[in-house]
Design a protein around this motif. Structure first.
Motif, PDB file in Angstrom:
ATOM      1  N   VAL A  56       0.828  -1.204   0.000  1.00 49.21           N
ATOM      2  CA  VAL A  56       0.000   0.000   0.000  1.00 49.21           C
ATOM      3  C   VAL A  56       0.866   1.258   0.000  1.00 49.21           C
ATOM      4  CG1 VAL A  56      -1.772   1.280   1.275  1.00 49.21           C
ATOM      5  CG2 VAL A  56      -1.942  -1.198   1.063  1.00 49.21           C
ATOM      6  N   ALA A  57       2.033   1.207   0.607  1.00 46.78           N
ATOM      7  CA  ALA A  57       2.930   2.379   0.610  1.00 46.78           C
ATOM      8  C   ALA A  57       3.339   2.760  -0.811  1.00 46.78           C
ATOM      9  CB  ALA A  57       4.157   2.099   1.463  1.00 46.78           C
ATOM     10  N   GLU A  58       3.392   1.789  -1.696  1.00 44.77           N
ATOM     11  CA  GLU A  58       3.721   2.064  -3.103  1.00 44.77           C
ATOM     12  C   GLU A  58       2.643   2.886  -3.794  1.00 44.77           C
ATOM     13  OE1 GLU A  58       6.606   1.366  -4.619  1.00 44.77           O
ATOM     14  OE2 GLU A  58       7.292   0.637  -2.668  1.00 44.77           O
ATOM     15  N   ARG A  59       1.429   2.887  -3.248  1.00 46.52           N
ATOM     16  CA  ARG A  59       0.308   3.628  -3.849  1.00 46.52           C
ATOM     17  C   ARG A  59       0.236   5.089  -3.396  1.00 46.52           C
ATOM     18  NH1 ARG A  59      -4.148  -0.846  -2.177  1.00 46.52           N
ATOM     19  NH2 ARG A  59      -3.057  -2.641  -3.042  1.00 46.52           N
ATOM     20  N   LEU A  60       1.111   5.489  -2.497  1.00 45.52           N
ATOM     21  CA  LEU A  60       1.076   6.872  -2.016  1.00 45.52           C
ATOM     22  C   LEU A  60       1.387   7.848  -3.148  1.00 45.52           C
ATOM     23  CD1 LEU A  60       3.009   6.481   1.366  1.00 45.52           C
ATOM     24  CD2 LEU A  60       0.558   6.912   1.092  1.00 45.52           C
ATOM     25  N   ALA A  61       0.611   8.901  -3.208  1.00 47.15           N
ATOM     26  CA  ALA A  61       0.839   9.958  -4.193  1.00 47.15           C
ATOM     27  C   ALA A  61       2.071  10.764  -3.770  1.00 47.15           C
ATOM     28  CB  ALA A  61      -0.394  10.861  -4.257  1.00 47.15           C
ATOM     29  N   PRO A  62       2.688  11.470  -4.701  1.00 46.13           N
ATOM     30  CA  PRO A  62       3.884  12.254  -4.363  1.00 46.13           C
ATOM     31  C   PRO A  62       3.667  13.221  -3.185  1.00 46.13           C
ATOM     32  CG  PRO A  62       3.647  12.141  -6.732  1.00 46.13           C
ATOM     33  CD  PRO A  62       2.414  11.515  -6.144  1.00 46.13           C
ATOM     34  N   GLU A  63       2.523  13.852  -3.139  1.00 46.51           N
ATOM     35  CA  GLU A  63       2.241  14.784  -2.032  1.00 46.51           C
ATOM     36  C   GLU A  63       2.095  14.034  -0.703  1.00 46.51           C
ATOM     37  OE1 GLU A  63       2.255  18.324  -0.380  1.00 46.51           O
ATOM     38  OE2 GLU A  63       2.468  18.026  -2.544  1.00 46.51           O
ATOM     39  N   GLU A  64       1.496  12.844  -0.753  1.00 48.19           N
ATOM     40  CA  GLU A  64       1.353  12.023   0.459  1.00 48.19           C
ATOM     41  C   GLU A  64       2.713  11.523   0.935  1.00 48.19           C
ATOM     42  OE1 GLU A  64      -3.115  10.240  -0.384  1.00 48.19           O
ATOM     43  OE2 GLU A  64      -1.373   9.264  -1.313  1.00 48.19           O
ATOM     44  N   ARG A  65       3.603  11.240   0.007  1.00 48.18           N
ATOM     45  CA  ARG A  65       4.965  10.825   0.364  1.00 48.18           C
ATOM     46  C   ARG A  65       5.718  11.970   1.051  1.00 48.18           C
ATOM     47  NH1 ARG A  65       6.579   6.023  -2.224  1.00 48.18           N
ATOM     48  NH2 ARG A  65       5.074   5.353  -3.796  1.00 48.18           N
ATOM     49  N   LYS A  66       5.528  13.173   0.543  1.00 42.44           N
ATOM     50  CA  LYS A  66       6.172  14.340   1.167  1.00 42.44           C
ATOM     51  C   LYS A  66       5.667  14.532   2.595  1.00 42.44           C
ATOM     52  CE  LYS A  66       7.016  16.995  -3.040  1.00 42.44           C
ATOM     53  NZ  LYS A  66       6.654  18.197  -3.814  1.00 42.44           N
ATOM     54  N   THR A  67       4.357  14.381   2.774  1.00 41.03           N
ATOM     55  CA  THR A  67       3.781  14.532   4.113  1.00 41.03           C
ATOM     56  C   THR A  67       4.295  13.441   5.052  1.00 41.03           C
ATOM     57  OG1 THR A  67       1.783  15.517   3.176  1.00 41.03           O
ATOM     58  CG2 THR A  67       1.607  14.649   5.410  1.00 41.03           C
ATOM     59  N   LEU A  68       4.385  12.221   4.547  1.00 39.46           N
ATOM     60  CA  LEU A  68       4.913  11.117   5.342  1.00 39.46           C
ATOM     61  C   LEU A  68       6.346  11.399   5.765  1.00 39.46           C
ATOM     62  CD1 LEU A  68       4.797   8.242   6.520  1.00 39.46           C
ATOM     63  CD2 LEU A  68       5.413   7.397   4.234  1.00 39.46           C
ATOM     64  N   ARG A  69       7.158  11.862   4.842  1.00 38.31           N
ATOM     65  CA  ARG A  69       8.563  12.141   5.154  1.00 38.31           C
ATOM     66  C   ARG A  69       8.725  13.337   6.099  1.00 38.31           C
ATOM     67  NH1 ARG A  69      12.580   9.686   3.046  1.00 38.31           N
ATOM     68  NH2 ARG A  69      12.253   8.103   1.454  1.00 38.31           N
ATOM     69  N   ALA A  70       7.908  14.357   5.919  1.00 37.68           N
ATOM     70  CA  ALA A  70       8.052  15.571   6.728  1.00 37.68           C
ATOM     71  C   ALA A  70       7.402  15.446   8.109  1.00 37.68           C
ATOM     72  CB  ALA A  70       7.444  16.762   5.986  1.00 37.68           C
ATOM     73  N   GLU A  71       6.208  14.820   8.159  1.00 33.79           N
ATOM     74  CA  GLU A  71       5.437  14.829   9.398  1.00 33.79           C
ATOM     75  C   GLU A  71       5.189  13.437   9.978  1.00 33.79           C
ATOM     76  OE1 GLU A  71       1.852  17.009   8.616  1.00 33.79           O
ATOM     77  OE2 GLU A  71       2.931  18.444   7.367  1.00 33.79           O
ATOM     78  N   GLY A  72       5.476  12.392   9.214  1.00 33.17           N
ATOM     79  CA  GLY A  72       5.215  11.040   9.689  1.00 33.17           C
ATOM     80  C   GLY A  72       3.732  10.712   9.763  1.00 33.17           C
ATOM     81  N   VAL A  73       2.949  11.341   8.882  1.00 28.23           N
ATOM     82  CA  VAL A  73       1.500  11.165   8.877  1.00 28.23           C
ATOM     83  C   VAL A  73       1.074  10.457   7.602  1.00 28.23           C
ATOM     84  CG1 VAL A  73      -0.714  12.378   8.916  1.00 28.23           C
ATOM     85  CG2 VAL A  73       1.197  13.242  10.276  1.00 28.23           C
ATOM     86  N   LEU A  74       0.191   9.480   7.778  1.00 24.84           N
ATOM     87  CA  LEU A  74      -0.339   8.731   6.638  1.00 24.84           C
ATOM     88  C   LEU A  74      -1.710   9.266   6.252  1.00 24.84           C
ATOM     89  CD1 LEU A  74       0.698   5.249   7.968  1.00 24.84           C
ATOM     90  CD2 LEU A  74       1.568   6.320   5.889  1.00 24.84           C
ATOM     91  N   PRO A  75      -2.097   9.118   4.988  1.00 26.22           N
ATOM     92  CA  PRO A  75      -3.429   9.587   4.560  1.00 26.22           C
ATOM     93  C   PRO A  75      -4.539   8.750   5.206  1.00 26.22           C
ATOM     94  CG  PRO A  75      -2.304   8.474   2.756  1.00 26.22           C
ATOM     95  CD  PRO A  75      -1.326   8.564   3.876  1.00 26.22           C
TER      96      PRO A  75
END
Length: 110
Positions: free
Chosen positions: A74-93
């Motif tokens: 499922v992590a492979e399905r993250l959109a580029p913006e969701e990946r940025k949020t995950l990397r910056a804030e550690g938050v998943l959609p």
């Protein structure tokens, strides 16, 4: 660090909660209620409370392992913006955990 690893770290508290069986709580409570350290006057070697604690932990750990591959998929399905949020804030959609559950059920059927 890979996005799948970051997703696992961010998802771990929720996945740990979801992976616990209802019957592990009484075992953990029982295991914590009686000291099992002989230095503190408890039961030498842990007695049955050590077994109860161990069973409670093993049950949730085994079930938690079933989420490892689905989180990677499922992590492979993250959109580029969701990946940025995950990397910056550690938050998943919001949709992430439902997708992980669906993937876990799909893999379980195989």
């Amino acid at each position: 660090m890979q996005d799948s690893r970051l997703a696992w770290e961010a998802a771990l508290p929720e996945l740990a909660r979801r992976s616990k069986n209802w019957w592990t709580a009484p075992l953990r409570i029982f295991g914590a209620a009686v000291p099992n350290n002989s230095a503190n006057g408890g039961i030498p070697g842990g007695g049955s409370t050590g077994f109860a604690r161990e069973i409670g932990q093993d049950a949730s750990t085994g079930r938690l392992k079933k989420y490892a591959v689905p989180v990677d998929v499922v992590a492979e399905r993250l959109a580029p913006e969701e990946r940025k949020t995950l990397r910056a804030e550690g938050v998943l959609p919001d949709w992430f955990f439902d997708a992980v559950e669906k993937e876990r059920r799909t893999q379980h059927k195989r």
